[in-house]
Enzyme design. Structure first.
Site, PDB file in Angstrom:
ATOM      1  N   CYS A 103      89.058  85.404  44.163  1.00  7.80           N
ATOM      2  CA  CYS A 103      88.448  84.430  44.377  1.00  7.80           C
ATOM      3  C   CYS A 103      88.356  83.562  43.297  1.00  7.80           C
ATOM      4  O   CYS A 103      89.402  83.395  42.494  1.00  7.80           O
ATOM      5  CB  CYS A 103      87.046  84.934  44.887  1.00  7.80           C
ATOM      6  SG  CYS A 103      86.255  85.981  43.714  1.00  7.80           S
TER       7      CYS A 103
HETATM    8  O1  LIG Z   1      83.824  85.710  41.485  1.00  8.84           O
HETATM    9  P1  LIG Z   1      83.295  84.539  42.155  1.00  8.84           P
HETATM   10  O2  LIG Z   1      82.927  85.040  43.513  1.00  8.84           O
HETATM   11  O3  LIG Z   1      84.216  83.430  41.991  1.00  8.84           O
HETATM   12  O4  LIG Z   1      81.907  84.253  41.516  1.00  8.84           O
HETATM   13  C1  LIG Z   1      81.031  83.044  41.896  1.00  8.84           C
HETATM   14  C2  LIG Z   1      80.097  83.666  42.832  1.00  8.84           C
HETATM   15  O5  LIG Z   1      80.712  83.788  44.166  1.00  8.84           O
HETATM   16  C3  LIG Z   1      79.301  82.462  43.137  1.00  8.84           C
HETATM   17  O6  LIG Z   1      78.102  82.952  43.888  1.00  8.84           O
HETATM   18  C4  LIG Z   1      78.238  81.907  41.890  1.00  8.84           C
HETATM   19  O7  LIG Z   1      77.611  80.616  42.199  1.00  8.84           O
HETATM   20  C5  LIG Z   1      79.542  81.497  40.936  1.00  8.84           C
HETATM   21  O8  LIG Z   1      80.113  80.266  41.190  1.00  8.84           O
HETATM   22  C6  LIG Z   1      80.575  82.379  40.642  1.00  8.84           C
HETATM   23  O9  LIG Z   1      81.555  81.814  39.939  1.00  8.84           O
HETATM   24  P2  LIG Z   1      81.898  81.851  38.358  1.00  8.84           P
HETATM   25  O10 LIG Z   1      83.221  81.432  38.304  1.00  8.84           O
HETATM   26  O11 LIG Z   1      80.644  80.896  38.134  1.00  8.84           O
HETATM   27  O12 LIG Z   1      81.508  83.214  38.106  1.00  8.84           O
END
Ligand SMILES: O=P(O)(O)O[C@H]1[C@H](O)[C@@H](O)[C@H](O)[C@H](O)[C@@H]1OP(=O)(O)O
Length: 925
Positions: free
Chosen positions: A843
């Site tokens: 993801c």
């Molecule tokens: O590992 P991810 O799912 O890409 O992390 C996202 C998360 O799903 C989302 O809910 C949160 O708001 C953040 O955007 C997370 O991405 P980061 O790259 O900021 O860890």
């Protein structure tokens, strides 16, 4: 020993390196006898007769495991069990494991603290490794029940390696129940004993029998030292789950980072620098050009030199990170780390279940390969490349348009020339060497090699592109007239009658010139073949006259000999072989030199068109593509290495590897909304570019086991090293260096709240097209697999699995316009596993959504392949998400033990993608 406040020490899963651990202030401690690379100590826990502080309260218990190192005074929180609800006799499914690197000794003390959890949403003793972060105080959500502690030696030396300890209140006075600690060894048969365990479903009981089949090595222990050089800092977790026939299965979850995260980008950047320096040099050597083209070349060179400098700076920066093996999600946007994949890990599940063979399931988890620093305002590679090509095709008079295929072809021919010319020169010298030794056999061998390489060389120029590029370059020389505009011509158009105007199809726009002698190139080119024929004829004669009965096997290419040459041969009876061959070899080299010089210049001119017409976008796009590819390749190499090592002993796998190659399946969980559209566009191109990669297995000659990359942007070869013993056991084709192919496919299904928006108000066409296109690729692979693998393997294969049915099902799901249809990624993953492929889950950061997905996949495998008791599916899922490797992944990335989801996001997730209460919330990501 004074026991310090728990909050003051750090989370113990990230332990000291071994060397440091052994520095125990001069005191010697007793190591635990261990099997190399296996965990040193693993145990499971159960409590009995717990006393509730308030009468009639149903206890919800959790045990926190802490470690007191022999030289230290403080407690280090090591791990926790899951929460078991509504019983005074909890039996915990989450066990404890100390990996081989952990500094644990017989003298090490372990403290077990039992809590009663009152509010699961606040249950968290410490959510952060940083002491004074915004965590709730320890008592929030749970209350202390009792504790017990023991020394490791006591457990190991106890009868049946089982301790039954009294749990006491904090003053040490009152006994509030007992806790049982029982050593487990994956794969060992334990004494028959039944017990009871409360399931999720109220009141349901499940009798558990400790019984396992004999262990079977699935991890290929002999190659572990090798893998340990690549995979680092493992985090291990242990679970036991009941099967549908009320037996125990044991699961060890392991998550490791890899030094390839940094090694592969460094290798690649060095390769790009080499390739670009070489191209810049060739541009400089293009010779005299008319002012228009010369100005363009100067502009291009300035930009290209700047670009090389930038790559060099990035490489210098990366080289400072010696030994690094992890880039956190919070460093996604860092410029100097752009080429490094985000949060790359090998996620492994080792299952030991009764009556079944032990099994390993590997998934590489990694952030979607994407150019975070450049950002996604203008979209990602898929869109940008398309737009770039359209714009380039429509640029007016100043440039000649060559299609991407032709530009790629030009690069390929240039690279072939650069490889073949020195090779041919070497073989020609070896031929002369054999001649001077007057050795017929060696002469024949050298000639064979020389003929093969020269044929390849001649073949490389067969393309029409070289011819048209020569003409284009001719018109660009001073005095050459560039017709206005460069008129597009294809083969078909060449046959158009003179008086008819050519059709204006914007394909390759290649100029014409009436003074140009098109046949000159044919003559120069043909001379190489002719001079080789002369050498062949001469060698035949020499051997024949020397008394050899047979002619030379090299054989004239077209069966006829140059008459002038035949004369020169017959006039030299029994002469010095070297003297006879030397002038002919010289002629070959000269002819080759002439071809190389013309072809190189003309093809470099083709490359100049691409660069000149769209500076600086062209270079920025190349950079973006390099960045994305580097991240994708680092993951792929990890996946390939681990697959190779775990399947090395399977002859069917090896045959599949060299016959059809491996399917590499990527599960994408990105949404088709906002920035993630751009990420998905980057990811799709990055993964598709992996088709340009081939693997080659070579024998490791030193301790340096790291893979080496050769090639250039259009074609890479990754050399993977194996120790001699393993290398020797490979099939001949692989040992001989056959290139091993990979077939990457990507299936994406957005699952979060952003995807809800995309589905309601936006556009999901990107996801749909990707899934359609990749389904076709998967089907192609399946067809080749069925055609090329031997019938007995296929029939055995078909008995086990209805792959065709799964493919049809996948196809139907892709066509059905169903929202958040996660069935697509489940089916694709199942097909990949059944096809012996390499699995990836991605993801944005490979932290939150990926964690939900891999844990779900693990539990689904346990249910579908290992008879996990159906009532324990959700509980197993919660165990893995609450205390498993993936929450450690979150901690490792953002220093906080919380999946970054809020309630709103969770509500948008498909069922089974929601983590248990208390494990998610607002987190600084
Ligand atoms: O590992 P991810 O799912 O890409 O992390 C996202 C998360 O799903 C989302 O809910 C949160 O708001 C953040 O955007 C997370 O991405 P980061 O790259 O900021 O860890």
């Amino acid at each position: 020993m004074e026991i310090k406040e728990e909050g003051a020490s750090e989370e113990g899963q990230h332990f000291l390196p071994t060397a440091q651990a052994n520095e125990t202030g001069g005191t010697q401690f007793t190591s635990i006898q261990k099997i190399p690379n296996e965990p040193q100590l693993e145990f499971i826990l159960a409590c009995k007769d717990l006393v509730a502080p308030v009468r009639d309260r149903k206890l919800n218990t959790v045990v926190q495991i802490s470690v007191i190192h022999p030289t230290e005074q403080s407690l280090i929180r090591y791990s926790s069990t899951e929460i078991v609800e509504g019983t005074r006799d909890p039996l915990f499914l989450t066990g404890v494991t100390f990996p081989s690197e952990y500094p644990i000794y017989e003298e090490t003390k372990i403290k077990l603290t039992v809590y009663d959890v009152k509010d699961k949403s606040h249950d968290t003793v410490r959510t952060s490794v940083l002491p004074e972060q915004k965590d709730p105080p320890p008592e929030v959500g749970r209350s202390f029940l009792g504790f017990a502690s023991f020394k490791v030696a006591e457990l190991l030396k106890s009868k049946e390696q089982l301790l039954s300890l009294s749990l006491r209140t904090s003053d040490g006075g009152k006994v509030v129940g007992t806790i049982e600690v029982s050593v487990v060894k994956m794969g060992e048969i334990e004494d028959g004993e039944t017990d009871h365990i409360t399931t999720d479903v109220q009141g349901q009981k499940c009798a558990l029998v400790y019984e396992c089949t004999a262990p079977e090595s699935v991890s290929g222990k002999d190659n572990l030292p090798f893998l340990n050089a690549v995979f680092k800092n493992p985090v291990c977790k242990l679970y036991r789950f009941p099967t549908s026939d009320n037996k125990w299965m044991r699961i060890r979850e392991q998550m490791s980072e890899s030094i390839l995260s940094f090694h592969i980008p460094k290798e690649l950047i060095s390769l790009h620098i080499k390739e670009d320096l070489c191209r810049n040099q060739e541009l400089k050597e293009l010779g005299e050009l008319s002012p228009h083209w010369d100005n363009l070349r100067k502009k291009v060179l300035t930009h290209c030199d700047q670009m090389v400098n930038m790559y060099q700076d990035i490489l210098t920066e990366l080289s400072k990170d010696t030994g690094s093996s992890f880039k956190s999600s919070s460093s996604k946007g860092e410029k100097t780390l752009e080429f490094v994949p985000v949060n790359l890990h090998l996620q492994r599940m080792h299952v030991h279940s009764p009556h079944l063979k032990d099994a390993l399931y590997d998934v590489i988890t990694v952030g979607a390969p994407a150019a975070h620093f450049q950002g996604f305002k203008n979209g990602g590679l898929r869109k940008l490349l398309h737009r770039f090509e359209t714009e380039r095709r429509n640029t007016g008079y100043q440039f000649i348009y060559y299609s991407p295929e032709n530009t790629a072809k030009a690069k390929e021919v240039l690279s072939n020339i650069n490889q073949l010319q020195p090779l041919i020169a070497t073989h020609a010298d070896l031929l002369l060497n054999s001649a001077s030794q007057r050795s017929p056999d060696s002469l024949k061998n050298s000639l064979k090699m020389l003929s093969e390489k020269t044929e390849l060389f001649v073949h490389a120029f067969k393309d029409q592109l070289v011819r048209s590029a020569l003409l284009a370059l001719y018109t660009a020389r001073p005095g050459g007239i560039l017709t206005k505009p460069p008129s597009p011509r294809s083969k078909a158009e060449e046959s158009c009658p003179e008086d008819q105007p050519p059709r204006m199809k914007r394909q390759d726009s290649i100029p014409h010139h009436s003074d140009y002698d098109e046949e000159e190139w044919d003559r120069v080119w043909a001379n190489v073949g002719k001079s080789l024929n002369c050498i062949i004829a001469m060698v035949d004669k020499l051997i024949e006259r020397d008394g050899g009965s047979e002619g030379c096997s090299g054989g004239s290419k077209d069966g006829e000999k140059d008459p002038s040459l035949a004369d020169s041969i017959t006039s030299h009876p029994r002469e010095d072989w070297y003297e006879q061959l030397s002038p002919l070899v010289l002629t070959l080299k000269d002819c080759m030199g002439e071809v190389v010089s013309r072809a190189k210049q003309s093809l470099t001119f083709v490359l100049l068109q691409e660069l000149a017409c769209s500076l600086p976008q062209c270079l920025t796009l190349t950079l973006r593509r390099d960045i994305v590819f580097s991240q994708a390749l680092a993951g792929l190499v990890c996946g390939f290495i681990i697959k190779l090592h775990t399947s090395l002993h399977d002859p069917n796998f090896l045959q599949q590897l060299h016959t059809v190659g491996l399917i590499v399946q990527y599960e994408g969980l990105l949404s088709t909304y906002s920035d993630e559209i751009g990420m998905l566009e980057d990811m799709a191109v990055g993964i598709s570019d992996l088709k340009k990669v081939a693997f080659k297995i070579i024998e490791a000659n030193s301790n340096d086991v790291l893979p080496v990359i050769t090639g250039r942007r259009e074609h890479y070869v990754v050399e993977v090293k194996l120790p001699t013993g393993m290398f020797e056991s490979l099939p001949a084709q692989i040992k001989e260096g056959q290139l091993l192919r990979v077939h990457p496919v990507l299936f994406n299904v957005g699952i979060n709240e952003q995807q809800t928006l995309a589905e309601r108000f936006g556009d999901v066409s990107l996801q749909e097209s990707i899934n359609h296109e990749n389904f076709e690729l998967l089907k192609e692979y399946y067809t080749t697999f069925m055609e090329k693998m031997p019938p007995d393997y296929i029939s055995h294969f078909q008995e086990q699995t209805d792959l065709k049915g799964l493919l049809e099902n996948l196809h139907q799901n892709i066509q059905a316009k169903k929202r958040k249809n996660v069935e697509i990624v489940w089916l694709a993953a199942t097909i990949c596993r059944k096809l012996n492929g390499i699995r990836f889950t991605c993801c944005k950061s490979a932290k939150d959504r990926t964690s939900m997905s891999v844990t779900l996949e693990q539990c689904s495998i346990l249910r579908d392949e290992h008879q996990l008791h159906k009532d324990f599916f959700i509980r197993a899922l919660d165990c893995m998400r609450r205390e498993g490797c993936r929450i450690e992944n979150v901690l490792k990335n953002i220093k906080c033990r919380k999946y970054a989801f809020n309630m709103l996001q969770l509500m948008a997730f498909p069922k089974h993608y929601r983590p248990p209460e208390g494990t998610y919330g607002k987190a600084d990501t």
